[in-house]
Design an enzyme around this catalytic site. Structure first.
Site, PDB file in Angstrom:
ATOM      1  N   VAL A   9      22.503 -28.574 -24.701  1.00  0.00           N
ATOM      2  CA  VAL A   9      22.302 -28.927 -26.181  1.00  0.00           C
ATOM      3  C   VAL A   9      22.989 -30.346 -26.393  1.00  0.00           C
ATOM      4  O   VAL A   9      22.226 -31.086 -27.083  1.00  0.00           O
ATOM      5  CB  VAL A   9      23.163 -28.130 -27.084  1.00  0.00           C
ATOM      6  CG1 VAL A   9      23.420 -28.378 -28.389  1.00  0.00           C
ATOM      7  CG2 VAL A   9      22.795 -26.483 -26.997  1.00  0.00           C
ATOM      8  N   ASP A  10      23.908 -30.897 -25.632  1.00  0.00           N
ATOM      9  CA  ASP A  10      24.328 -32.042 -25.743  1.00  0.00           C
ATOM     10  C   ASP A  10      23.080 -33.089 -25.315  1.00  0.00           C
ATOM     11  O   ASP A  10      22.875 -34.016 -25.960  1.00  0.00           O
ATOM     12  CB  ASP A  10      25.423 -32.380 -24.433  1.00  0.00           C
ATOM     13  CG  ASP A  10      26.886 -32.232 -25.473  1.00  0.00           C
ATOM     14  OD1 ASP A  10      26.818 -32.485 -26.640  1.00  0.00           O
ATOM     15  OD2 ASP A  10      27.864 -31.488 -24.740  1.00  0.00           O
ATOM     16  N   PHE A  11      22.560 -32.871 -24.248  1.00  0.00           N
ATOM     17  CA  PHE A  11      21.304 -33.713 -23.578  1.00  0.00           C
ATOM     18  C   PHE A  11      20.159 -33.477 -24.589  1.00  0.00           C
ATOM     19  O   PHE A  11      19.663 -34.947 -24.693  1.00  0.00           O
ATOM     20  CB  PHE A  11      21.099 -33.302 -22.353  1.00  0.00           C
ATOM     21  CG  PHE A  11      21.897 -33.669 -21.126  1.00  0.00           C
ATOM     22  CD1 PHE A  11      21.941 -35.171 -20.765  1.00  0.00           C
ATOM     23  CD2 PHE A  11      23.129 -32.865 -20.959  1.00  0.00           C
ATOM     24  CE1 PHE A  11      22.954 -35.445 -19.714  1.00  0.00           C
ATOM     25  CE2 PHE A  11      23.994 -33.225 -19.660  1.00  0.00           C
ATOM     26  CZ  PHE A  11      23.916 -34.502 -19.376  1.00  0.00           C
TER      27      PHE A  11
END
Length: 392
Positions: free
Chosen positions: A168-170
């Site tokens: 999700v961060d990436f």
């Protein structure tokens, strides 16, 4: 630097921490931008996650901070704020994955940035976005996984599973970088910057959107079923004599080829397996047949047979096996880098694009502080005074 680097001449200020902000800035750095990581004088809390070097730097830090210079700065000090204003005045892009209140307190909110530099593009990434009842709450990648339905649908009914990697961060960082490129193109036509806003929950909902659409329209109320697919079969992870493989197929032609491979052409006439939806519904039976077939062969034998049958499959690797894979090595997908006397593998920019390259490893703490301050017009005496007072 290669003359065809897409963002050559652009300056990016990175006030981010951990992944979403720093990785967005790193992607821009890969494409040629001059990225300045602004870090606390004592070092950021993301510098040692997870620690891999004797000097304390972490694997995540080494990955998401390549192609950057590092300036240490006390953002709370008045003279530190002065440095920030000078930086903002010459910036093309400002990246800060910080809560709205923190942004305003540091003078990095949209109104302040725009007043100092109307051409600047400001990128903010938060857990929940700037609107709604959760806007002020902190959050990490796993919150997005959990609140999007993805974690619930992974694993088994009695045990939701978080992905070990922070997808999700990436994804948020990648989406923000795309927004930056669009904003810079708009600036070429209007002369004005843009606010690019990403959030972990927004990204996670995009990734799981098809599941949510199905639920809203059909009220299917699916429950997790391990590694099997809801859409087709055979789709699962299977144990061979020498390791695990993952197989993913869809469509009648792939199913027919799988029946031939498994020596079970009779399954083509079985009403339980008449189409993808039926096969998914009865996927456990298909997985049992495939498990028995794989269990009699080595992983290499299974993968060779599946490749010959044009069925998508791959080995389930440990991290070391991923490093040793002959295709990864032959294609140069992991580029050796050095941090001091320690070598480590760094993945290339996610897409092949003109001039994208890894030109420098992640910086040491404050490695380019004097260099950057000199570029802003500070004299040697000025810099010495800032150092003496721990402003930098």
């Amino acid at each position: 630097m290669a003359q065809d680097a897409l963002l050559q001449g652009m300056r990016v200020l990175d006030f981010g921490r951990f992944i979403a902000g720093p990785w967005c800035a790193a992607l821009l750095g890969d494409m040629g931008a001059d990225v300045i990581r602004v870090e606390r004088v004592a070092g950021g809390e993301d510098r040692c996650v997870p620690p891999v070097l004797a000097s304390g730097e972490g694997g995540l830090y080494l990955q998401v901070n390549r192609n950057k210079r590092c300036l240490t700065l006390d953002l709370a000090a008045p003279r530190g704020r002065e440095v920030v204003r000078k930086l903002l005045a010459g910036a093309d892009v400002v990246v800060a994955n910080l809560p709205p209140g923190t942004l305003k307190g540091l003078g990095l909110d949209w109104e302040t940035v725009q007043a100092i530099n109307p051409r600047a593009v400001l990128v903010v990434a938060t857990a929940y976005g700037s609107e709604g009842p959760y806007a002020q709450r902190p959050g990490f990648d796993s919150i997005g996984q959990a609140m999007s339905g993805a974690m619930y649908m992974s694993g088994l009914p009695d045990a939701p599973v978080r992905a070990a990697v922070n997808y999700v961060d990436f994804y948020t960082a990648q989406a923000c970088a795309t927004g930056v490129l669009a904003a810079l193109w708009m600036r070429e036509r209007t002369g004005r910057g843009q606010l690019v806003e990403g959030s972990l929950l927004r990204s996670a909902l995009n990734i799981s959107n098809s599941l949510l659409i199905e639920q809203a329209v059909t009220q299917r109320n699916r429950v997790p079923q391990g590694n099997r697919s809801f859409l087709a079969a055979p789709v699962d992870v299977f144990r061979t004599k020498t390791g695990w493989v993952v197989v993913q197929s869809i469509g009648q032609s792939m199913f027919d080829r799988w029946c031939e491979l498994a020596g079970r052409n009779d399954l083509r006439q079985d009403p339980r397996f008449a189409d993808d939806e039926s096969r998914a519904r009865n996927g456990e039976a298909i997985s049992e047949i495939m498990s028995a077939w794989c269990g009699e062969r080595t992983r290499d034998e299974v993968l060779a047979a599946l490749a010959a049958a044009k069925l998508p499959a791959g080995p389930v690797y440990s991290p070391q096996e991923a490093l040793d894979d002959p295709h990864v090595q032959a294609a140069g997908l992991l580029q050796p880098q050095w941090y001091g006397d320690q070598q480590y593998p760094l993945a290339l920019h996610p897409v092949g694009v003109s001039g994208a390259a890894i030109r420098r490893p992640a910086p040491r703490l404050g490695e380019q502080t004097d260099e950057i301050l000199s570029e802003l017009g500070y004299s040697e005496a000025d810099i010495a005074a800032l150092r003496s007072d721990r402003v930098v």
